[in-house]
Scaffold this motif. Structure first.
Motif, PDB file in Angstrom:
ATOM      1  N   GLN A   1       0.847  -1.192   0.000  1.00 45.75           N
ATOM      2  CA  GLN A   1       0.000   0.000   0.000  1.00 45.75           C
ATOM      3  C   GLN A   1       0.887   1.248   0.000  1.00 45.75           C
ATOM      4  O   GLN A   1       2.091   1.168   0.191  1.00 45.75           O
ATOM      5  CB  GLN A   1      -0.904  -0.002   1.230  1.00 45.75           C
ATOM      6  CG  GLN A   1      -1.934  -1.106   1.251  1.00 45.75           C
ATOM      7  CD  GLN A   1      -3.029  -0.900   0.211  1.00 45.75           C
ATOM      8  OE1 GLN A   1      -3.329   0.219  -0.188  1.00 45.75           O
ATOM      9  NE2 GLN A   1      -3.626  -1.997  -0.223  1.00 45.75           N
TER      10      GLN A   1
ATOM     11  N   PHE B   1      -1.201   5.542   3.245  1.00 48.32           N
ATOM     12  CA  PHE B   1      -2.058   4.531   3.858  1.00 48.32           C
ATOM     13  C   PHE B   1      -1.462   4.038   5.167  1.00 48.32           C
ATOM     14  O   PHE B   1      -2.145   4.004   6.193  1.00 48.32           O
ATOM     15  CB  PHE B   1      -2.249   3.358   2.888  1.00 48.32           C
ATOM     16  CG  PHE B   1      -2.964   2.180   3.487  1.00 48.32           C
ATOM     17  CD1 PHE B   1      -4.343   2.154   3.542  1.00 48.32           C
ATOM     18  CD2 PHE B   1      -2.257   1.101   3.990  1.00 48.32           C
ATOM     19  CE1 PHE B   1      -5.010   1.066   4.097  1.00 48.32           C
ATOM     20  CE2 PHE B   1      -2.907   0.013   4.545  1.00 48.32           C
ATOM     21  CZ  PHE B   1      -4.291  -0.005   4.591  1.00 48.32           C
ATOM     22  N   TRP B   2      -0.179   3.668   5.135  1.00 55.04           N
ATOM     23  CA  TRP B   2       0.457   3.133   6.345  1.00 55.04           C
ATOM     24  C   TRP B   2       0.638   4.204   7.409  1.00 55.04           C
ATOM     25  O   TRP B   2       0.529   3.918   8.603  1.00 55.04           O
ATOM     26  CB  TRP B   2       1.778   2.446   6.011  1.00 55.04           C
ATOM     27  CG  TRP B   2       1.528   1.114   5.395  1.00 55.04           C
ATOM     28  CD1 TRP B   2       1.690   0.759   4.101  1.00 55.04           C
ATOM     29  CD2 TRP B   2       1.012  -0.053   6.062  1.00 55.04           C
ATOM     30  NE1 TRP B   2       1.306  -0.547   3.912  1.00 55.04           N
ATOM     31  CE2 TRP B   2       0.895  -1.059   5.101  1.00 55.04           C
ATOM     32  CE3 TRP B   2       0.630  -0.330   7.372  1.00 55.04           C
ATOM     33  CZ2 TRP B   2       0.422  -2.333   5.420  1.00 55.04           C
ATOM     34  CZ3 TRP B   2       0.165  -1.593   7.683  1.00 55.04           C
ATOM     35  CH2 TRP B   2       0.061  -2.576   6.711  1.00 55.04           C
TER      36      TRP B   2
ATOM     37  N   ILE C   1      -2.870   4.514   9.046  1.00 57.00           N
ATOM     38  CA  ILE C   1      -3.191   3.343   9.867  1.00 57.00           C
ATOM     39  C   ILE C   1      -2.357   3.337  11.146  1.00 57.00           C
ATOM     40  O   ILE C   1      -2.882   3.158  12.256  1.00 57.00           O
ATOM     41  CB  ILE C   1      -2.968   2.040   9.071  1.00 57.00           C
ATOM     42  CG1 ILE C   1      -3.961   1.940   7.919  1.00 57.00           C
ATOM     43  CG2 ILE C   1      -3.057   0.819   9.978  1.00 57.00           C
ATOM     44  CD1 ILE C   1      -5.399   1.834   8.339  1.00 57.00           C
ATOM     45  N   LEU C   2      -1.051   3.540  11.009  1.00 55.43           N
ATOM     46  CA  LEU C   2      -0.183   3.509  12.187  1.00 55.43           C
ATOM     47  C   LEU C   2      -0.391   4.741  13.073  1.00 55.43           C
ATOM     48  O   LEU C   2      -0.284   4.655  14.295  1.00 55.43           O
ATOM     49  CB  LEU C   2       1.271   3.380  11.756  1.00 55.43           C
ATOM     50  CG  LEU C   2       1.600   2.051  11.047  1.00 55.43           C
ATOM     51  CD1 LEU C   2       3.006   2.089  10.463  1.00 55.43           C
ATOM     52  CD2 LEU C   2       1.420   0.872  11.974  1.00 55.43           C
TER      53      LEU C   2
ATOM     54  N   ILE D   1      -3.316   6.308  13.483  1.00 50.79           N
ATOM     55  CA  ILE D   1      -4.547   6.019  14.221  1.00 50.79           C
ATOM     56  C   ILE D   1      -4.252   5.041  15.358  1.00 50.79           C
ATOM     57  O   ILE D   1      -4.775   5.183  16.467  1.00 50.79           O
ATOM     58  CB  ILE D   1      -5.632   5.473  13.276  1.00 50.79           C
ATOM     59  CG1 ILE D   1      -6.136   6.592  12.365  1.00 50.79           C
ATOM     60  CG2 ILE D   1      -6.780   4.846  14.050  1.00 50.79           C
ATOM     61  CD1 ILE D   1      -7.067   6.134  11.269  1.00 50.79           C
ATOM     62  N   THR D   2      -3.384   4.064  15.095  1.00 51.07           N
ATOM     63  CA  THR D   2      -3.020   3.101  16.133  1.00 51.07           C
ATOM     64  C   THR D   2      -2.350   3.796  17.314  1.00 51.07           C
ATOM     65  O   THR D   2      -2.662   3.500  18.475  1.00 51.07           O
ATOM     66  CB  THR D   2      -2.086   2.028  15.548  1.00 51.07           C
ATOM     67  OG1 THR D   2      -2.768   1.348  14.493  1.00 51.07           O
ATOM     68  CG2 THR D   2      -1.666   1.026  16.596  1.00 51.07           C
TER      69      THR D   2
ATOM     70  N   GLY E   1      -5.148  -2.435  16.118  1.00 50.55           N
ATOM     71  CA  GLY E   1      -3.949  -1.662  15.804  1.00 50.55           C
ATOM     72  C   GLY E   1      -2.688  -2.489  15.941  1.00 50.55           C
ATOM     73  O   GLY E   1      -1.747  -2.334  15.162  1.00 50.55           O
TER      74      GLY E   1
ATOM     75  N   ALA F   1      -2.284  -4.499  12.795  1.00 55.89           N
ATOM     76  CA  ALA F   1      -1.766  -3.656  11.709  1.00 55.89           C
ATOM     77  C   ALA F   1      -0.283  -3.362  11.905  1.00 55.89           C
ATOM     78  O   ALA F   1       0.495  -3.385  10.940  1.00 55.89           O
ATOM     79  CB  ALA F   1      -2.554  -2.347  11.645  1.00 55.89           C
ATOM     80  N   THR F   2       0.129  -3.119  13.131  1.00 54.69           N
ATOM     81  CA  THR F   2       1.539  -2.856  13.420  1.00 54.69           C
ATOM     82  C   THR F   2       2.394  -4.069  13.118  1.00 54.69           C
ATOM     83  O   THR F   2       3.466  -3.957  12.508  1.00 54.69           O
ATOM     84  CB  THR F   2       1.703  -2.451  14.905  1.00 54.69           C
ATOM     85  OG1 THR F   2       0.910  -1.291  15.148  1.00 54.69           O
ATOM     86  CG2 THR F   2       3.143  -2.172  15.241  1.00 54.69           C
TER      87      THR F   2
END
Length: 112
Positions: free
Chosen positions: A43, A47-48, A51-52, A54-55, A71, A74-75
């Motif tokens: 991705q 995107f990453w 995502i990270l 938000i985590t 999260g 995803a990590t």
């Protein structure tokens, strides 16, 4: 009594560990080149980062276990799948001049 000790002693340590792992992954994604994500067929960097990011925010401000576990997944995906692919595309991870038969302590000669 045992559950109270677990909630007050061990569970916060897991939260701090998840936060630290998410911050490390976020920084790794931050310093990676944008074109490496495309070359590795992963991705996008944006995107990453989202995502990270938000985590990290969830781990800091919303201590909801379900969101923290999502999260964490995803990590782990980033650290185990995306990061090695980025390093391979960027030319990192292998010494220059090394052979494909080199092990961690030098060349492997097949027991000869």
């Amino acid at each position: 009594m045992l559950m109270q000790g677990f909630n007050n002693g061990v569970l916060p340590l897991f939260g701090y560990a998840m936060l630290a792992l998410a911050v490390v992954a976020f920084v790794m994604a931050l310093v990676a080149r944008e074109d490496a994500f495309r070359a590795a067929d992963k991705q996008t960097k944006t995107f990453w980062m989202v995502i990270l990011g938000i985590t990290v925010v969830v781990d800091l401000f919303l201590p909801m276990l379900f969101l923290q576990i999502a999260g964490l997944v995803a990590t782990i995906v980033f650290l185990v799948d995306v990061r090695p692919a980025l390093r391979q595309v960027s030319g990192g991870g292998r010494r220059k001049g090394g052979s494909s038969s080199d092990g961690p302590y030098g060349p492997y000669n097949g027991g000869r």
